[in-house]
Design a protein around this motif. Structure first.
Motif, PDB file in Angstrom:
ATOM      1  N   ASP A  97       0.865  -1.181   0.000  1.00 43.84           N
ATOM      2  CA  ASP A  97       0.000   0.000   0.000  1.00 43.84           C
ATOM      3  C   ASP A  97       0.903   1.234   0.000  1.00 43.84           C
ATOM      4  OD1 ASP A  97      -1.925  -1.916   0.400  1.00 43.84           O
ATOM      5  OD2 ASP A  97      -2.556  -1.196   2.364  1.00 43.84           O
ATOM      6  N   GLU A  98       0.417   2.330  -0.579  1.00 39.82           N
ATOM      7  CA  GLU A  98       1.277   3.500  -0.754  1.00 39.82           C
ATOM      8  C   GLU A  98       0.577   4.790  -0.361  1.00 39.82           C
ATOM      9  OE1 GLU A  98       3.750   1.820  -4.676  1.00 39.82           O
ATOM     10  OE2 GLU A  98       2.542   3.653  -4.833  1.00 39.82           O
ATOM     11  N   LEU A  99       1.374   5.735   0.135  1.00 38.31           N
ATOM     12  CA  LEU A  99       0.992   7.141   0.244  1.00 38.31           C
ATOM     13  C   LEU A  99       1.815   7.894  -0.786  1.00 38.31           C
ATOM     14  CD1 LEU A  99      -0.323   9.649   1.618  1.00 38.31           C
ATOM     15  CD2 LEU A  99       1.644   9.641   3.183  1.00 38.31           C
ATOM     16  N   ASN A 100       1.128   8.628  -1.680  1.00 38.37           N
ATOM     17  CA  ASN A 100       1.813   9.319  -2.774  1.00 38.37           C
ATOM     18  C   ASN A 100       1.432  10.790  -2.820  1.00 38.37           C
ATOM     19  OD1 ASN A 100       3.205   7.110  -4.186  1.00 38.37           O
ATOM     20  ND2 ASN A 100       1.148   6.347  -4.619  1.00 38.37           N
ATOM     21  N   LEU A 101       2.413  11.624  -3.142  1.00 41.10           N
ATOM     22  CA  LEU A 101       2.166  13.018  -3.505  1.00 41.10           C
ATOM     23  C   LEU A 101       1.900  13.034  -5.004  1.00 41.10           C
ATOM     24  CD1 LEU A 101       2.126  16.049  -2.855  1.00 41.10           C
ATOM     25  CD2 LEU A 101       4.606  16.070  -3.227  1.00 41.10           C
ATOM     26  N   ILE A 102       0.700  13.449  -5.381  1.00 43.82           N
ATOM     27  CA  ILE A 102       0.255  13.347  -6.774  1.00 43.82           C
ATOM     28  C   ILE A 102       0.657  14.595  -7.548  1.00 43.82           C
ATOM     29  CG2 ILE A 102      -1.799  13.239  -8.243  1.00 43.82           C
ATOM     30  CD1 ILE A 102      -1.034  10.585  -6.901  1.00 43.82           C
ATOM     31  N   GLU A 103       1.534  14.418  -8.538  1.00 44.67           N
ATOM     32  CA  GLU A 103       2.060  15.543  -9.307  1.00 44.67           C
ATOM     33  C   GLU A 103       1.889  15.302 -10.801  1.00 44.67           C
ATOM     34  OE1 GLU A 103       5.453  17.567  -6.691  1.00 44.67           O
ATOM     35  OE2 GLU A 103       6.014  15.557  -7.350  1.00 44.67           O
ATOM     36  N   LYS A 104       1.679  16.361 -11.515  1.00 46.89           N
ATOM     37  CA  LYS A 104       1.318  16.368 -12.928  1.00 46.89           C
ATOM     38  C   LYS A 104       2.186  15.455 -13.781  1.00 46.89           C
ATOM     39  CE  LYS A 104       0.893  19.634 -16.809  1.00 46.89           C
ATOM     40  NZ  LYS A 104       0.939  21.078 -17.182  1.00 46.89           N
ATOM     41  N   GLY A 105       1.534  14.526 -14.475  1.00 45.90           N
ATOM     42  CA  GLY A 105       2.182  13.709 -15.485  1.00 45.90           C
ATOM     43  C   GLY A 105       3.070  12.603 -14.972  1.00 45.90           C
ATOM     44  N   LYS A 106       3.139  12.401 -13.662  1.00 47.58           N
ATOM     45  CA  LYS A 106       4.111  11.437 -13.137  1.00 47.58           C
ATOM     46  C   LYS A 106       3.567  10.005 -13.154  1.00 47.58           C
ATOM     47  CE  LYS A 106       7.038  14.611 -10.584  1.00 47.58           C
ATOM     48  NZ  LYS A 106       7.699  14.924  -9.301  1.00 47.58           N
ATOM     49  N   ASN A 107       4.510   9.077 -13.197  1.00 46.88           N
ATOM     50  CA  ASN A 107       4.222   7.640 -13.260  1.00 46.88           C
ATOM     51  C   ASN A 107       4.557   7.023 -11.908  1.00 46.88           C
ATOM     52  OD1 ASN A 107       4.120   4.885 -13.767  1.00 46.88           O
ATOM     53  ND2 ASN A 107       5.483   4.943 -15.540  1.00 46.88           N
ATOM     54  N   TYR A 108       3.539   6.442 -11.254  1.00 44.58           N
ATOM     55  CA  TYR A 108       3.724   5.905  -9.910  1.00 44.58           C
ATOM     56  C   TYR A 108       4.044   4.412  -9.896  1.00 44.58           C
ATOM     57  CZ  TYR A 108       2.724  10.534  -8.430  1.00 44.58           C
ATOM     58  OH  TYR A 108       2.837  11.892  -8.257  1.00 44.58           O
ATOM     59  N   GLY A 109       4.291   3.850 -11.078  1.00 42.53           N
ATOM     60  CA  GLY A 109       5.023   2.595 -11.155  1.00 42.53           C
ATOM     61  C   GLY A 109       4.271   1.294 -11.276  1.00 42.53           C
ATOM     62  N   TRP A 110       3.020   1.239 -10.825  1.00 39.58           N
ATOM     63  CA  TRP A 110       2.301  -0.027 -10.855  1.00 39.58           C
ATOM     64  C   TRP A 110       2.027  -0.465 -12.293  1.00 39.58           C
ATOM     65  CZ3 TRP A 110       1.203  -4.137  -8.130  1.00 39.58           C
ATOM     66  CH2 TRP A 110       0.186  -4.983  -8.551  1.00 39.58           C
ATOM     67  N   PRO A 111       2.237  -1.769 -12.656  1.00 34.79           N
ATOM     68  CA  PRO A 111       2.757  -2.867 -11.842  1.00 34.79           C
ATOM     69  C   PRO A 111       4.250  -3.143 -12.082  1.00 34.79           C
ATOM     70  CG  PRO A 111       1.782  -3.761 -13.823  1.00 34.79           C
ATOM     71  CD  PRO A 111       1.685  -2.258 -13.947  1.00 34.79           C
ATOM     72  N   VAL A 112       4.948  -2.160 -12.659  1.00 33.27           N
ATOM     73  CA  VAL A 112       6.373  -2.371 -12.971  1.00 33.27           C
ATOM     74  C   VAL A 112       7.202  -2.423 -11.695  1.00 33.27           C
ATOM     75  CG1 VAL A 112       8.367  -1.468 -14.240  1.00 33.27           C
ATOM     76  CG2 VAL A 112       6.052  -1.235 -15.196  1.00 33.27           C
ATOM     77  N   ILE A 113       6.887  -1.526 -10.750  1.00 28.42           N
ATOM     78  CA  ILE A 113       7.557  -1.552  -9.447  1.00 28.42           C
ATOM     79  C   ILE A 113       6.496  -1.621  -8.352  1.00 28.42           C
ATOM     80  CG2 ILE A 113       9.629  -0.336 -10.200  1.00 28.42           C
ATOM     81  CD1 ILE A 113       8.478   2.238  -8.966  1.00 28.42           C
TER      82      ILE A 113
END
Length: 241
Positions: free
Chosen positions: A113-129
Motif C-alpha cells: 500500500d502507498e501514500l503518494n504526492l500526486i504531481e502532474k504527469g508522473k508515473n507511480y510505477g504499478w505494476p512495474v515496481i
C-alpha cells in the motif's frame, strides 16, 4: 432525491468485474476536479497504458471539460483527462489547500500500500515496481524502483488496506498539524503519518480494532472524525488538554 443528474465524463474502455474502482473525488482551489480510477484488477498493465482510463488519477473542469494544460492532451491516442498514471487502486484522495497539492493513498497487492504526492504527469510505477507480491506469495516484479517512476512517500508491508484520508490543519491538534491520517480497512485502525513537509518521518497506529475505517475527515469546526464499517461507528477524536 437526486435531480438534474449530468454525466461529466466516462472512463474507458468499459470493464467487467467488480473491483479496483478507485472512487475518490476532490476539488482544488481553482475548482479543478480530481478523481481516482483503479486498474480494474484483472489487467494491472492498464495502469501503464495512456490509451486506457484505468489505474490513473484524472483531472477535469467541474463541468467535464478537459483542461488545456493536462499533461497528455497533445499525446496521440492518450486519454486527455489523465493527470497521473501507474496507480493501482487509489482509495484515498485529499487536497492540501494550504500548500496547493494533492495526496493519494492506494491499495497495493499483498503488501505495498502507498501514500503518494500526486504531481502532474508522473508515473507511480504499478505494476512495474511495487513493494507487494501476488496473493499466492509469488513475485509480481523483482524491482521496487526504476528511473522515471515515483517512489511512495511511505508504504505499508504488510498491507493495511488504505482508505479515506485527511490532512490535519486544525489548531485543536497542534502536535499533529500537517500530518496525514489514513483509514485502514483490513488492519482496522487509523494510521497517522508524521509529516515534515512532504517527507514522512514515521507512522502511528491509533484506535486499533475499531472496525474497518472507511473515511477520516476534519470538520469545519476543526475536530477529526472517522467512520467505520462492520462496527458502524462514527468516532470523534477529542484532544486531551
Amino acid at each position: 432525491q437526486a435531480v438534474q443528474q449530468e454525466e461529466l465524463i466516462e472512463t474507458t474502455p468499459e470493464w467487467e468485474g467488480g473491483r479496483h474502482y478507485g472512487s475518490r473525488i476532490v476539488f482544488d482551489k481553482d475548482n479543478y476536479l480530481f478523481f481516482s480510477n483503479g486498474d480494474r484488477g484483472d489487467t494491472p498493465s492498464n495502469a501503464q497504458d495512456l490509451t486506457n482510463s484505468h489505474g490513473k488519477i484524472h483531472r477535469i473542469h467541474d463541468d467535464g471539460r478537459i483542461p488545456s494544460d493536462n499533461p497528455f492532451v497533445n499525446e496521440p491516442n492518450a486519454i486527455k483527462s489523465i493527470w497521473t498514471y501507474g496507480n493501482r487502486n487509489p482509495q484515498g484522495l485529499v487536497y492540501d489547500k494550504a500548500n496547493d497539492r494533492v495526496w493519494e493513498a492506494e491499495h497495493g497487492p499483498m503488501g505495498g500500500d502507498e501514500l503518494n504526492l500526486i504531481e502532474k504527469g508522473k508515473n507511480y510505477g504499478w505494476p512495474v515496481i511495487t513493494y507487494g507480491q501476488n496473493y499466492d506469495g509469488t513475485p509480481i516484479t523483482d524491482i521496487t524502483e526504476k528511473e522515471g517512476m515515483e517512489q511512495p512517500v511511505t508504504y505499508y508491508v504488510p498491507s493495511i488496506a488504505t482508505c479515506g484520508m485527511t490532512i490535519v490543519t486544525s489548531d485543536k491538534y497542534p502536535a499533529w498539524k500537517g500530518d496525514i491520517l489514513i483509514g485502514a480497512l483490513a488492519k482496522m485502525h487509523i494510521n497517522r503519518v508524521d509529516m515534515e513537509g512532504t517527507k514522512a518521518l514515521s507512522q502511528e497506529v491509533m484506535l486499533q480494532d475499531i472496525g474497518r475505517v472507511r473515511q477520516v475527515s476534519e470538520s469545519p469546526d476543526g475536530y477529526l472524525y472517522a467512520i467505520t464499517e462492520g462496527t458502524g461507528l462514527l468516532v470523534k477524536l477529542i484532544p486531551i488538554r
